[in-house]
Design a protein around this motif. Structure first.
Motif, PDB file in Angstrom:
ATOM      1  N   UNK A  55      -0.943   9.959  -4.617  1.00 25.89           N
ATOM      2  CA  UNK A  55      -1.817   9.737  -5.715  1.00 25.89           C
ATOM      3  C   UNK A  55      -1.009  10.346  -7.155  1.00 25.89           C
ATOM      4  N   UNK A  56       0.590  10.530  -6.699  1.00 28.41           N
ATOM      5  CA  UNK A  56       1.254  11.579  -8.462  1.00 28.41           C
ATOM      6  C   UNK A  56       1.823   9.726  -8.242  1.00 28.41           C
ATOM      7  N   UNK A  57       2.063   8.686  -7.191  1.00 26.26           N
ATOM      8  CA  UNK A  57       2.803   7.554  -7.587  1.00 26.26           C
ATOM      9  C   UNK A  57       1.820   6.488  -7.772  1.00 26.26           C
ATOM     10  N   UNK A  58       0.671   6.230  -8.155  1.00 20.65           N
ATOM     11  CA  UNK A  58      -0.630   5.582  -7.995  1.00 20.65           C
ATOM     12  C   UNK A  58      -0.735   6.086 -10.178  1.00 20.65           C
ATOM     13  N   UNK A  59      -0.554   7.435 -10.495  1.00 18.04           N
ATOM     14  CA  UNK A  59      -1.058   7.962 -11.910  1.00 18.04           C
ATOM     15  C   UNK A  59      -0.005   7.153 -12.983  1.00 18.04           C
ATOM     16  N   UNK A  60       1.253   7.220 -11.823  1.00 22.18           N
ATOM     17  CA  UNK A  60       2.437   6.486 -13.135  1.00 22.18           C
ATOM     18  C   UNK A  60       2.836   4.965 -12.048  1.00 22.18           C
ATOM     19  N   UNK A  61       1.784   4.398 -11.950  1.00 20.15           N
ATOM     20  CA  UNK A  61       2.468   2.951 -11.246  1.00 20.15           C
ATOM     21  C   UNK A  61       3.553   2.383 -10.196  1.00 20.15           C
ATOM     22  N   UNK A  62       4.022   3.079  -9.468  1.00 17.07           N
ATOM     23  CA  UNK A  62       5.703   3.486  -8.820  1.00 17.07           C
ATOM     24  C   UNK A  62       5.032   3.191  -7.949  1.00 17.07           C
ATOM     25  N   UNK A  63       4.849   1.630  -7.743  1.00 12.83           N
ATOM     26  CA  UNK A  63       4.473   0.793  -6.435  1.00 12.83           C
ATOM     27  C   UNK A  63       4.665   0.897  -5.624  1.00 12.83           C
ATOM     28  N   UNK A  64       6.055   1.153  -5.026  1.00 11.22           N
ATOM     29  CA  UNK A  64       6.640   1.551  -3.904  1.00 11.22           C
ATOM     30  C   UNK A  64       7.044   3.004  -3.308  1.00 11.22           C
ATOM     31  N   UNK A  65       7.053   3.539  -4.300  1.00 10.88           N
ATOM     32  CA  UNK A  65       7.068   5.175  -3.483  1.00 10.88           C
ATOM     33  C   UNK A  65       5.364   5.210  -3.660  1.00 10.88           C
ATOM     34  N   UNK A  66       3.845   4.601  -3.550  1.00  9.72           N
ATOM     35  CA  UNK A  66       2.931   4.451  -3.573  1.00  9.72           C
ATOM     36  C   UNK A  66       2.365   3.445  -2.194  1.00  9.72           C
ATOM     37  N   UNK A  67       3.463   2.885  -1.856  1.00 12.27           N
ATOM     38  CA  UNK A  67       3.041   1.483  -0.772  1.00 12.27           C
ATOM     39  C   UNK A  67       3.642   2.635   0.245  1.00 12.27           C
ATOM     40  N   UNK A  68       5.194   3.253   0.095  1.00  9.40           N
ATOM     41  CA  UNK A  68       5.294   4.052   1.078  1.00  9.40           C
ATOM     42  C   UNK A  68       4.701   4.540   1.420  1.00  9.40           C
ATOM     43  N   UNK A  69       3.918   6.146   0.861  1.00 14.62           N
ATOM     44  CA  UNK A  69       3.704   7.037   1.175  1.00 14.62           C
ATOM     45  C   UNK A  69       2.050   6.465   1.904  1.00 14.62           C
ATOM     46  N   UNK A  70       1.036   5.315   1.174  1.00 13.39           N
ATOM     47  CA  UNK A  70       0.365   4.995   1.946  1.00 13.39           C
ATOM     48  C   UNK A  70       0.496   4.457   3.525  1.00 13.39           C
ATOM     49  N   UNK A  71       2.115   4.060   3.706  1.00 13.22           N
ATOM     50  CA  UNK A  71       2.205   3.587   5.130  1.00 13.22           C
ATOM     51  C   UNK A  71       2.394   5.247   6.112  1.00 13.22           C
TER      52      UNK A  71
END
Length: 158
Positions: A55-71
């Motif tokens: 969620x934090x990565x999504x708020x800040x547009x950190x797509x790589x961190x968001x993608x890794x977090x999702x997986x």
């Protein structure tokens, strides 16, 4: 310091805090597996930490961190549901994810240094859940009844 720099600093600080929490939780889980089991509350805490990071990565547009977090969240969910066992191999991949998060959060000159490649760790995480899908026993809940099954979450069904 510009607003963008301040926002990036705040994101990095919060993300590092979440990753440290996740790392401590994994260390506790690793110790527990050596003595024969894993506390479901710790697995839930690990899942919540990564969910927060996503969620934090999504708020800040950190797509790589968001993608890794999702997986990673999917892998942790499989662990929570008992579909995947917390083996040495699984722990190694989870600890590797922490290292990748660290590299993603390390400041670099974007003009000359590309983002770290997350595909290798994503592939290893996916292979864990793919293996789990092949190994999953086909338990039937037909005896529960369709009315009840239709309102249960996957976690509750488990």
């Amino acid at each position: 310091m510009s607003t963008v720099d301040q926002n990036a600093s705040e994101f990095i600080a919060e993300a590092q805090e979440v990753i440290e929490t996740f790392s401590r939780t994994l260390l506790e889980l690793e110790a527990q597996t050596r003595s024969g089991g894993a506390d479901p509350d710790l697995l839930n805490a690990a899942f919540r930490a990564i969910h927060s990071l996503k969620g934090l990565a999504g708020l800040f547009g950190a797509t790589a961190i968001g993608g890794l977090s999702h997986t990673l969240e999917s892998t942790l969910d499989s662990l929570r549901l008992g579909k995947l066992s917390l083996s040495r191999q699984v722990l190694d991949v989870l600890f590797e994810a922490i290292e990748v998060f660290g590299r993603l959060l390390t400041p670099r000159d974007e003009a000359t240094e590309p983002d770290p490649d997350i595909e290798p760790i994503l592939g290893r995480l996916r292979s864990l859940t793919d293996q789990e899908a092949r190994d999953e026993p086909q338990d039937s809940l037909e005896w529960v009844g369709e009315a009840i099954l239709s309102v249960l979450t996957e976690y509750e069904e488990h």
